[in-house]
Motif scaffolding. Structure first.
Motif, mmCIF file in Angstrom:
data_model
loop_
_atom_site.group_PDB
_atom_site.id
_atom_site.type_symbol
_atom_site.label_atom_id
_atom_site.label_comp_id
_atom_site.label_asym_id
_atom_site.label_seq_id
_atom_site.Cartn_x
_atom_site.Cartn_y
_atom_site.Cartn_z
ATOM 1 N N UNK A 124 7.024 46.962 51.778
ATOM 2 C CA UNK A 124 6.870 47.848 50.618
ATOM 3 C C UNK A 124 8.146 48.637 50.353
ATOM 4 N N UNK A 125 8.792 49.095 51.420
ATOM 5 C CA UNK A 125 10.048 49.822 51.258
ATOM 6 C C UNK A 125 11.116 48.924 50.640
ATOM 7 N N UNK A 126 11.152 47.665 51.069
ATOM 8 C CA UNK A 126 12.128 46.726 50.524
ATOM 9 C C UNK A 126 11.854 46.455 49.047
ATOM 10 N N UNK A 127 10.585 46.341 48.677
ATOM 11 C CA UNK A 127 10.213 46.128 47.270
ATOM 12 C C UNK A 127 10.697 47.288 46.409
ATOM 13 N N UNK A 128 10.458 48.503 46.873
ATOM 14 C CA UNK A 128 10.887 49.680 46.104
ATOM 15 C C UNK A 128 12.408 49.746 46.006
ATOM 16 N N UNK A 129 13.084 49.464 47.120
ATOM 17 C CA UNK A 129 14.551 49.482 47.108
ATOM 18 C C UNK A 129 15.107 48.429 46.149
ATOM 19 N N UNK A 130 14.471 47.266 46.106
ATOM 20 C CA UNK A 130 14.919 46.210 45.196
ATOM 21 C C UNK A 130 14.787 46.651 43.745
ATOM 22 N N UNK A 131 13.699 47.335 43.424
ATOM 23 C CA UNK A 131 13.486 47.803 42.059
ATOM 24 C C UNK A 131 14.503 48.878 41.687
ATOM 25 N N UNK A 132 14.755 49.797 42.611
ATOM 26 C CA UNK A 132 15.733 50.850 42.338
ATOM 27 C C UNK A 132 17.129 50.251 42.137
ATOM 28 N N UNK A 214 10.044 47.230 36.547
ATOM 29 C CA UNK A 214 8.821 47.286 37.347
ATOM 30 C C UNK A 214 8.720 45.967 38.101
ATOM 31 N N UNK A 215 8.569 46.056 39.408
ATOM 32 C CA UNK A 215 8.490 44.860 40.247
ATOM 33 C C UNK A 215 7.151 44.807 40.971
ATOM 34 N N UNK A 216 6.730 43.584 41.261
ATOM 35 C CA UNK A 216 5.507 43.377 42.031
ATOM 36 C C UNK A 216 5.802 42.533 43.260
ATOM 37 N N UNK A 217 4.962 42.700 44.256
ATOM 38 C CA UNK A 217 5.007 41.816 45.424
ATOM 39 C C UNK A 217 4.178 40.586 45.075
ATOM 40 N N UNK A 240 5.941 48.576 42.007
ATOM 41 C CA UNK A 240 6.846 49.731 42.037
ATOM 42 C C UNK A 240 7.511 49.874 40.671
ATOM 43 N N UNK A 241 8.052 51.070 40.423
ATOM 44 C CA UNK A 241 8.599 51.400 39.099
ATOM 45 C C UNK A 241 9.684 52.458 39.279
ATOM 46 N N UNK A 242 10.865 52.194 38.746
ATOM 47 C CA UNK A 242 11.964 53.156 38.747
ATOM 48 C C UNK A 242 12.531 53.267 37.345
ATOM 49 N N UNK A 243 12.963 54.486 36.969
ATOM 50 C CA UNK A 243 13.455 54.691 35.609
ATOM 51 C C UNK A 243 14.430 55.859 35.544
#
Length: 260
Positions: A124-132, A214-217, A240-243
């Protein structure tokens, strides 16, 4: 702008947007401090609204097309537009994406972060980092003279590179994307989070854009819940979502939603 109603801002108007953006950043920082196991998303929403109103501003989201809250609080498989509630209590291992907007003296700021609650899995941390990282890749592509979809393509390529590096299956949510922003929250142009470069309007000084991948696993297919707002992954994977809101200037981009 080829038929698009794109609002161009003066340097003074960008300063006004920067003030709104700094307030959004301060609000998200306050929410980040409160977001712990045992705290409800309604409590996060109440804190966000109070922070915004104490600064003499108005929450962008509250009442927008009937949305009932001041933030979007999207937990785990919720991608965007999650409605805060007293019954949604954060637990150890959750991911929550918090999207926040504020109107200060008529100008909008809009930003989103994904927060890890307690001990969150490495995946999950990797998914969020990828989106950021993908968001920042899109921001870096926002140069005067570039085309709109140069941003889209940079986001896509960063997502694909992260998936290879992480040996993971990441999906880009196609139905939702970035947008113009200024005197209204959502303005032309719509900014896809994937696609070929070199298309769409040319980026010129005075444009402001909200860039928000916005990315999904796994599979990025979505469905909307019966509340008419909350968008979730169709197969239950995490999202996850970053903006950030940015300005296009004569010398490059300027991030308007960084902390003051």
């Amino acid at each position: 702008m080829r038929g698009r109603d794109i609002e161009l801002k003066s340097p003074a108007e960008f300063e006004a947007m920067r003030a709104a953006g700094a307030l959004v950043a301060a609000t998200l920082a306050a929410v980040r401090e409160l977001a712990k196991p045992g705290v409800s998303t309604a409590e996060l929403d109440a804190l966000a609204e109070q922070t915004i109103r104490d600064a003499g501003a108005v929450p962008s989201f509250k009442g927008y097309h009937g949305f009932p809250a001041s933030i979007c609080a999207s937990v785990n498989d919720q991608i965007v537009h999650g409605i805060p509630s007293a019954g949604q209590v954060l637990a150890d291992g959750d991911l929550i994406s918090v999207d926040c907007g504020a109107i200060l003296e008529g100008w909008h700021g809009d930003s989103a972060v994904t927060l890890a609650i307690g001990e969150v899995s490495d995946g999950d941390l990797a998914l969020s980092a990828a989106c950021e990282k993908a968001m920042w890749a899109g921001i870096e592509a926002a140069a005067p003279g570039a085309r709109l979809t140069d941003i889209s393509h940079a986001i896509q390529k960063a997502c694909e590179a992260a998936a290879i590096a992480d040996r993971a299956d990441y999906g880009i949510v196609a139905e939702y994307g970035g947008h113009g922003i200024g005197t209204s929250m959502h303005m032309d142009p719509f900014l896809p989070n994937h696609g070929e470069p070199g298309k769409g309007p040319r980026l010129v000084p005075g444009m402001a854009l909200a860039i928000e991948p916005m990315l999904t696993a796994g599979d990025p297919e979505t469905r909307e819940l019966e509340d008419g707002w909350t968008v979730v992954t169709a197969h239950g994977g995490r999202a996850v979502h970053w903006e950030h809101t940015i300005a296009i200037t004569d010398t490059g981009y300027r991030v308007l939603t960084l902390p003051a």
